[in-house]
Scaffold this motif. Sequence first.
Motif, PDB file in Angstrom:
ATOM      1  N   UNK A 107       9.341  49.608  -0.491  1.00 23.96           N
ATOM      2  CA  UNK A 107       8.349  50.255   0.281  1.00 23.96           C
ATOM      3  C   UNK A 107       8.515  51.790   0.440  1.00 23.96           C
ATOM      4  N   UNK A 108       9.786  52.410   0.205  1.00 25.86           N
ATOM      5  CA  UNK A 108       9.883  53.542   0.195  1.00 25.86           C
ATOM      6  C   UNK A 108      10.566  54.422  -1.155  1.00 25.86           C
ATOM      7  N   UNK A 109      11.112  53.700  -1.907  1.00 24.25           N
ATOM      8  CA  UNK A 109      11.688  54.185  -2.958  1.00 24.25           C
ATOM      9  C   UNK A 109      11.343  53.709  -4.482  1.00 24.25           C
ATOM     10  N   UNK A 136       7.617  62.068   0.674  1.00 25.93           N
ATOM     11  CA  UNK A 136       7.721  63.398  -0.181  1.00 25.93           C
ATOM     12  C   UNK A 136       6.854  63.310  -1.301  1.00 25.93           C
ATOM     13  N   UNK A 137       6.787  62.126  -1.992  1.00 26.15           N
ATOM     14  CA  UNK A 137       5.826  62.109  -3.052  1.00 26.15           C
ATOM     15  C   UNK A 137       4.315  62.307  -2.781  1.00 26.15           C
ATOM     16  N   UNK A 138       4.018  61.561  -1.803  1.00 27.37           N
ATOM     17  CA  UNK A 138       2.498  61.516  -1.259  1.00 27.37           C
ATOM     18  C   UNK A 138       2.269  62.823  -1.011  1.00 27.37           C
ATOM     19  N   UNK A 158       8.221  55.682  -9.821  1.00 26.65           N
ATOM     20  CA  UNK A 158       7.866  56.246  -8.528  1.00 26.65           C
ATOM     21  C   UNK A 158       6.348  56.034  -8.535  1.00 26.65           C
ATOM     22  N   UNK A 159       5.653  55.755  -7.351  1.00 25.11           N
ATOM     23  CA  UNK A 159       4.226  55.533  -7.239  1.00 25.11           C
ATOM     24  C   UNK A 159       3.810  56.049  -6.145  1.00 25.11           C
ATOM     25  N   UNK A 160       2.791  56.771  -5.822  1.00 22.62           N
ATOM     26  CA  UNK A 160       2.278  57.079  -4.669  1.00 22.62           C
ATOM     27  C   UNK A 160       1.485  56.123  -3.949  1.00 22.62           C
ATOM     28  N   UNK A 172       9.353  67.939  -7.367  1.00 17.61           N
ATOM     29  CA  UNK A 172       8.191  67.952  -6.450  1.00 17.61           C
ATOM     30  C   UNK A 172       7.320  68.974  -6.550  1.00 17.61           C
ATOM     31  N   UNK A 173       7.728  70.286  -6.807  1.00 18.75           N
ATOM     32  CA  UNK A 173       6.928  71.420  -7.176  1.00 18.75           C
ATOM     33  C   UNK A 173       6.144  71.195  -8.292  1.00 18.75           C
ATOM     34  N   UNK A 174       6.695  70.636  -9.536  1.00 20.04           N
ATOM     35  CA  UNK A 174       6.118  70.517 -10.591  1.00 20.04           C
ATOM     36  C   UNK A 174       4.881  69.417 -10.499  1.00 20.04           C
TER      37      UNK A 174
END
Length: 546
Positions: free
Chosen positions: A183-185, A142-144, A163-165, A105-107
């Motif tokens: 819807x979430x993963x 978290x991704x968004x 994964x897609x935002x 996530x930091x990357x």
Amino acid sequence: MTERTLPSCPPSGGKGPRTVLLRGGAVYSPADPFATAMLVEGEHIAWVGSDGAAEAYAATADEIVELGGALVTPAFVDAHVHATATGLALTGLDLTGSPSLAAALEAVTAFVDARSEPGGVLIGHGWDESGWPEGRPPTLAELDAAARGAALYLSRTDVHSALATTALRTLAEGLAGRPGYDPEGPLTKDAHHAVRRTALARLTPEQRRHAQRATLARAAELGIGALHECAGPEISSEQDLAALLALAADGDGPEVFGYWGELGGIETARRVGAAGVGGDLFVDGAIGSHTACLHTPYADAEHTGTAYLTAEQVADHVAACTEAGLQAGFHAIGDAAVTAVIEGVRAAGERVGTGRVKALRHRVEHAEALDEASVSAFAELGLTASVQPAFDAAWGGPDGMYVQRLGAERAAALNPFAALLRAGVPLAFGSDAPVTPLDPWGTVRAAAFHRTLDHRISVRAAFTAHTRGGWRAIGRDQDGVLVPGAVASYAVWAAGELVVQAPDSRVAGWSTDPRSGTPGLPDLTPGHPLPTCLRTVVRGRTVHLR
């Protein structure tokens, strides 16, 4: 390695092809196991032999390459790549090796913050939750947050889920109603294919060209002289394949041979100049994403994966391709998917003639879960196994992802390269980049030092599968070997001591005796440094010079 260029001395009657003499090294050639020199005329090898005999050509050569002990081998062929996706990983967000969910996530945030212009769709690759301490992928929220609201597509390491935002999901029409939607993963199956198409369709021509150039340049740096691009409507696009083939034809890099993986795609394949109608024509998915199709359920999930094609569909496709004189091919990883391919190819042979089917050497990509019966069927039907030894290096072993997904017994049966060779099944090695990196010597090492001892093959056999095997897979049996008359596609290596390595130490000990006449290759024992490519030549053209 040093070079000197001499004035051209054309034969009487006009200027002939440019000649290059390489001498003072080791030339890996069946024509002479002790060769130290090689003469190239234009696009072809003219002669292989000793330094002493090479003196006869020195006065008239246009260029002399003093090898200084370097090794000359055929250039590698990577028999399964995705050039645009590989280039995007090379030049953009690559999460391969991220040690944790937090680090990934930091990357993502750093990548989003560093973009030169806001807007558009961002693309990344390589996350793998199976080795993270958190043991899970990020949630959509978290991704968004990490992506700061940007439209971002992140393929898993096996490229069979992503994964897609939220911003990207809204661009994919009808996404929520597709199989594999979460819807979430992560998204799998048709939902993944839809969001991938949406993301790649928003690449500009310049972004695509930049990515493809990066892949070709990286391949040349690694001594790869040819690539098999495995395209299709579920993995890239017709436009993407056409652009890559045009770039390769006009540029100074490796040759590219395209495959178009689509049922009924014969005319499309012909239109873009593809070598066959196969490659990533999905019969199933991948083990890591729980989408490889199995006969019995996963060890860590209560289902058997995903079947995209039936044996009847396989039969129809193989019969149609055979009638058209085009090579067919399928992506099949799980044992149930492999069974569907075998049954389909056998049925196609009953329709149009088994001899005609075998003559085209239809391909099976990956072919990981094979038992003794399926290996025998591959030999019976003349199928080429286009496989990726780096998969075992990445996910095999007692603590690897394969064991997590399948249990120890089934995991240990995967990728049986030795059994395939014993049965006479043609092998062609590739990387499936960006799933695993372009890394030809690492691929040869992975096959020779397979995590399951019984599946290991000799370095020489593995090297052949990654050079000549790739040419045989497209029907060019004469290429991929340094002998007079062959195409001059070769690489020069700083390689250290040359040895002969085989799975059985008794064979290795005997075959290093000079009396055996077996040419040596670099020592690929794990922990030893891999060879460094000094020069790559494709059809007589230097495409990389270190």
